[in-house]
Design a protein around this motif. Structure first.
Motif, PDB file in Angstrom:
ATOM      1  N   TYR A 207       5.601   0.143  -3.716  1.00  0.00           N
ATOM      2  CA  TYR A 207       6.687  -0.580  -3.068  1.00  0.00           C
ATOM      3  C   TYR A 207       6.097  -1.488  -1.998  1.00  0.00           C
ATOM      4  CZ  TYR A 207      10.593  -1.466   0.086  1.00  0.00           C
ATOM      5  OH  TYR A 207      11.518  -2.074   0.884  1.00  0.00           O
ATOM      6  N   ALA A 208       6.410  -2.768  -2.067  1.00  0.00           N
ATOM      7  CA  ALA A 208       5.857  -3.731  -1.139  1.00  0.00           C
ATOM      8  C   ALA A 208       6.947  -4.300  -0.244  1.00  0.00           C
ATOM      9  CB  ALA A 208       5.163  -4.862  -1.900  1.00  0.00           C
ATOM     10  N   SER A 209       6.655  -4.356   1.039  1.00  0.00           N
ATOM     11  CA  SER A 209       7.611  -4.890   1.993  1.00  0.00           C
ATOM     12  C   SER A 209       6.858  -5.375   3.215  1.00  0.00           C
ATOM     13  CB  SER A 209       8.614  -3.807   2.397  1.00  0.00           C
ATOM     14  OG  SER A 209       9.326  -4.173   3.549  1.00  0.00           O
ATOM     15  N   LYS A 210       7.201  -6.565   3.696  1.00  0.00           N
ATOM     16  CA  LYS A 210       6.574  -7.071   4.912  1.00  0.00           C
ATOM     17  C   LYS A 210       6.878  -6.162   6.097  1.00  0.00           C
ATOM     18  CE  LYS A 210       6.420 -11.991   3.715  1.00  0.00           C
ATOM     19  NZ  LYS A 210       6.881 -13.347   4.092  1.00  0.00           N
ATOM     20  N   VAL A 211       8.094  -5.622   6.107  1.00  0.00           N
ATOM     21  CA  VAL A 211       8.477  -4.718   7.196  1.00  0.00           C
ATOM     22  C   VAL A 211       7.600  -3.473   7.174  1.00  0.00           C
ATOM     23  CG1 VAL A 211      10.325  -3.290   8.133  1.00  0.00           C
ATOM     24  CG2 VAL A 211      10.853  -5.567   7.220  1.00  0.00           C
ATOM     25  N   THR A 212       7.411  -2.897   5.990  1.00  0.00           N
ATOM     26  CA  THR A 212       6.574  -1.703   5.857  1.00  0.00           C
ATOM     27  C   THR A 212       5.148  -1.980   6.306  1.00  0.00           C
ATOM     28  OG1 THR A 212       7.901  -0.993   3.958  1.00  0.00           O
ATOM     29  CG2 THR A 212       5.767   0.067   4.259  1.00  0.00           C
ATOM     30  N   ALA A 213       4.622  -3.131   5.904  1.00  0.00           N
ATOM     31  CA  ALA A 213       3.251  -3.485   6.264  1.00  0.00           C
ATOM     32  C   ALA A 213       3.092  -3.655   7.771  1.00  0.00           C
ATOM     33  CB  ALA A 213       2.836  -4.761   5.538  1.00  0.00           C
ATOM     34  N   TRP A 214       4.045  -4.383   8.403  1.00  0.00           N
ATOM     35  CA  TRP A 214       3.919  -4.685   9.824  1.00  0.00           C
ATOM     36  C   TRP A 214       4.305  -3.522  10.729  1.00  0.00           C
ATOM     37  CZ3 TRP A 214       1.222  -8.519  11.755  1.00  0.00           C
ATOM     38  CH2 TRP A 214       0.970  -9.648  10.955  1.00  0.00           C
TER      39      TRP A 214
ATOM     40  N   PHE B 295       0.195   6.169   9.112  1.00  0.00           N
ATOM     41  CA  PHE B 295      -0.357   6.237   7.756  1.00  0.00           C
ATOM     42  C   PHE B 295       0.426   7.220   6.894  1.00  0.00           C
ATOM     43  CE2 PHE B 295      -3.268   7.346   4.335  1.00  0.00           C
ATOM     44  CZ  PHE B 295      -3.722   6.083   3.960  1.00  0.00           C
ATOM     45  N   ALA B 296       0.806   8.362   7.465  1.00  0.00           N
ATOM     46  CA  ALA B 296       1.585   9.352   6.708  1.00  0.00           C
ATOM     47  C   ALA B 296       2.923   8.760   6.262  1.00  0.00           C
ATOM     48  CB  ALA B 296       1.809  10.602   7.554  1.00  0.00           C
ATOM     49  N   LEU B 297       3.600   8.077   7.169  1.00  0.00           N
ATOM     50  CA  LEU B 297       4.894   7.471   6.835  1.00  0.00           C
ATOM     51  C   LEU B 297       4.727   6.319   5.851  1.00  0.00           C
ATOM     52  CD1 LEU B 297       6.618   7.463  10.345  1.00  0.00           C
ATOM     53  CD2 LEU B 297       7.023   9.037   8.435  1.00  0.00           C
ATOM     54  N   TRP B 298       3.659   5.532   6.008  1.00  0.00           N
ATOM     55  CA  TRP B 298       3.389   4.432   5.075  1.00  0.00           C
ATOM     56  C   TRP B 298       3.176   4.963   3.666  1.00  0.00           C
ATOM     57  CZ3 TRP B 298      -1.190   2.754   2.423  1.00  0.00           C
ATOM     58  CH2 TRP B 298      -1.107   1.468   1.901  1.00  0.00           C
ATOM     59  N   CYS B 299       2.424   6.060   3.553  1.00  0.00           N
ATOM     60  CA  CYS B 299       2.181   6.672   2.238  1.00  0.00           C
ATOM     61  C   CYS B 299       3.481   7.158   1.611  1.00  0.00           C
ATOM     62  CB  CYS B 299       1.215   7.843   2.376  1.00  0.00           C
ATOM     63  SG  CYS B 299      -0.474   7.366   2.797  1.00  0.00           S
ATOM     64  N   ILE B 300       4.340   7.789   2.413  1.00  0.00           N
ATOM     65  CA  ILE B 300       5.612   8.290   1.900  1.00  0.00           C
ATOM     66  C   ILE B 300       6.489   7.145   1.422  1.00  0.00           C
ATOM     67  CG2 ILE B 300       7.795   9.362   2.585  1.00  0.00           C
ATOM     68  CD1 ILE B 300       5.704  11.433   2.185  1.00  0.00           C
ATOM     69  N   VAL B 301       6.641   6.122   2.256  1.00  0.00           N
ATOM     70  CA  VAL B 301       7.503   4.986   1.906  1.00  0.00           C
ATOM     71  C   VAL B 301       6.975   4.278   0.662  1.00  0.00           C
ATOM     72  CG1 VAL B 301       8.341   2.729   2.644  1.00  0.00           C
ATOM     73  CG2 VAL B 301       8.340   4.641   4.244  1.00  0.00           C
ATOM     74  N   CYS B 302       5.682   4.012   0.644  1.00  0.00           N
ATOM     75  CA  CYS B 302       5.098   3.276  -0.477  1.00  0.00           C
ATOM     76  C   CYS B 302       5.123   4.075  -1.779  1.00  0.00           C
ATOM     77  CB  CYS B 302       3.656   2.894  -0.157  1.00  0.00           C
ATOM     78  SG  CYS B 302       3.498   1.659   1.155  1.00  0.00           S
ATOM     79  N   SER B 303       5.024   5.384  -1.692  1.00  0.00           N
ATOM     80  CA  SER B 303       4.932   6.205  -2.896  1.00  0.00           C
ATOM     81  C   SER B 303       6.286   6.573  -3.481  1.00  0.00           C
ATOM     82  CB  SER B 303       4.150   7.490  -2.593  1.00  0.00           C
ATOM     83  OG  SER B 303       2.852   7.184  -2.145  1.00  0.00           O
TER      84      SER B 303
ATOM     85  N   PHE C 288      -0.187  -1.992   9.213  1.00  0.00           N
ATOM     86  CA  PHE C 288      -1.115  -2.589  10.173  1.00  0.00           C
ATOM     87  C   PHE C 288      -1.247  -1.784  11.471  1.00  0.00           C
ATOM     88  CE2 PHE C 288       0.109  -6.612   7.791  1.00  0.00           C
ATOM     89  CZ  PHE C 288      -1.027  -6.573   6.988  1.00  0.00           C
ATOM     90  N   PRO C 289      -0.156  -1.178  11.996  1.00  0.00           N
ATOM     91  CA  PRO C 289      -0.317  -0.341  13.200  1.00  0.00           C
ATOM     92  C   PRO C 289      -1.273   0.836  13.001  1.00  0.00           C
ATOM     93  CG  PRO C 289       1.972  -0.956  12.960  1.00  0.00           C
ATOM     94  CD  PRO C 289       1.277  -1.424  11.713  1.00  0.00           C
TER      95      PRO C 289
ATOM     96  N   VAL D  66      -2.902  -3.890  -1.056  1.00  0.00           N
ATOM     97  CA  VAL D  66      -1.961  -2.963  -1.680  1.00  0.00           C
ATOM     98  C   VAL D  66      -0.547  -3.516  -1.665  1.00  0.00           C
ATOM     99  CG1 VAL D  66      -0.897  -0.690  -1.451  1.00  0.00           C
ATOM    100  CG2 VAL D  66      -3.358  -0.926  -1.213  1.00  0.00           C
ATOM    101  N   GLU D  67      -0.162  -4.120  -0.550  1.00  0.00           N
ATOM    102  CA  GLU D  67       1.199  -4.644  -0.428  1.00  0.00           C
ATOM    103  C   GLU D  67       1.456  -5.826  -1.366  1.00  0.00           C
ATOM    104  OE1 GLU D  67       3.814  -3.654   1.236  1.00  0.00           O
ATOM    105  OE2 GLU D  67       2.976  -2.077   2.498  1.00  0.00           O
ATOM    106  N   THR D  68       0.411  -6.505  -1.794  1.00  0.00           N
ATOM    107  CA  THR D  68       0.589  -7.665  -2.667  1.00  0.00           C
ATOM    108  C   THR D  68       0.180  -7.399  -4.111  1.00  0.00           C
ATOM    109  OG1 THR D  68      -1.615  -8.532  -2.090  1.00  0.00           O
ATOM    110  CG2 THR D  68       0.254  -9.289  -0.770  1.00  0.00           C
ATOM    111  N   SER D  69      -0.204  -6.161  -4.417  1.00  0.00           N
ATOM    112  CA  SER D  69      -0.694  -5.863  -5.769  1.00  0.00           C
ATOM    113  C   SER D  69       0.423  -5.528  -6.745  1.00  0.00           C
ATOM    114  CB  SER D  69      -1.675  -4.685  -5.716  1.00  0.00           C
ATOM    115  OG  SER D  69      -0.992  -3.490  -5.363  1.00  0.00           O
ATOM    116  N   GLY D  70       1.586  -5.099  -6.216  1.00  0.00           N
ATOM    117  CA  GLY D  70       2.664  -4.673  -7.099  1.00  0.00           C
ATOM    118  C   GLY D  70       2.494  -3.257  -7.611  1.00  0.00           C
ATOM    119  N   LYS D  71       1.480  -2.552  -7.119  1.00  0.00           N
ATOM    120  CA  LYS D  71       1.241  -1.182  -7.573  1.00  0.00           C
ATOM    121  C   LYS D  71       2.128  -0.170  -6.843  1.00  0.00           C
ATOM    122  CE  LYS D  71      -2.058  -1.761 -10.606  1.00  0.00           C
ATOM    123  NZ  LYS D  71      -1.917  -1.330 -12.006  1.00  0.00           N
TER     124      LYS D  71
END
Length: 249
Positions: A97-104, A140-148, A108-109, A90-95
């Motif tokens: 918001y992608a960020s290494k910080v967001t992913a790590w 996961f909840a915060l990741w969804c909010i940030v990414c969306s 991943f946590p 998902v982080e590399t698809s461009g679909k």
């Protein structure tokens, strides 16, 4: 080496030796594993009389007795492993918001948290189990909010229906998650009242629906690509993570 790559389908189709597995199936597998494992564990627990139909049990309570705890642990450990790959896709698809910080920091946590709660059940290792559960649901909840809701660097992405659907699901997931935590940690609500389990099941189901949207959104364009690279002659400029990048090697 493994890469995710967007492939333009030609008359001959994608190269089967390199574009051998569509990324969309990772989302489908992860979604299926979590939903099938939790529902199967609940059904086995209910059949054996380890939980009641009402009040709805916590998902964790469905992974304590025998034999359901084996289904619970194995299924969610595999799902957690697949989730690492899903977050990367998902982080590399461009679909989104992608960020290494967001992913790590968030992506991943939550996979680690899912693995912890699967390995350590709520009766034998309650502290580790609940730490894992909080990591999974909150991250996961915060990741969804940030990414969306973060600005998406794609033309027309704001109008895409899957973006809108994920934004709605992200809000619902956050509401269920933080309501559950408020009832559990602040109000000290009893699980037997049914409010905390309802929030947990709601957050879990909506989380998997969020993941499931990528099965349709990624479509037939994205593949996990296997590439052999000579480590002694690899160029520093070599990369494969952008959407429309053409082969240079």
């Amino acid at each position: 080496q493994w890469y995710q790559r967007r492939v333009t389908i030609t008359a001959g189709g994608p190269d089967p030796e390199r574009n051998w597995f569509q990324s969309r199936y990772v989302a489908a597998i992860q979604c299926f594993l979590v939903l099938a494992t939790t529902v199967a564990s609940w059904a086995i627990s209910l059949y054996n009389g380890h939980v009641k139909l009402w009040p709805i049990p916590m998902i964790s309570q469905c992974g304590v007795g025998v034999p359901e705890k084996y289904v619970f642990s194995i299924g969610l450990v595999v799902a957690a492993s697949v989730m690492f790959l899903f977050v990367w896709i998902v982080e590399t698809s461009g679909k989104i918001y992608a960020s290494k910080v967001t992913a790590w920091v968030l992506g991943f946590p939550c996979s680690i948290g899912l693995m912890l709660l699967a390995i350590c059940n709520c009766e034998e290792e309650p502290t580790i189990h609940y730490i894992g559960a909080i990591m999974y649901f909150v991250c996961f909840a915060l990741w969804c909010i940030v990414c969306s809701f973060k600005e998406i660097p794609l033309v027309g992405a704001q109008a895409d229906k899957w973006v809108q659907i994920r934004r709605i699901l992200a809000v619902i997931i956050a509401v269920f998650t933080f309501t559950m935590l408020f009832l559990f940690l602040v109000v000290k609500d009893k699980v037997a009242a049914g409010r905390i389990p309802v929030c947990e099941w709601g957050a879990c189901i909506c989380s998997e629906l969020f993941i499931g949207t990528f099965y349709f959104d990624l479509g037939d364009d994205y593949y996990i690509e296997q590439v052999k690279v000579d480590k002694w002659s690899r160029k520093h400029t070599y990369k494969r993570l952008s959407n429309d990048e053409e082969d240079d090697v």
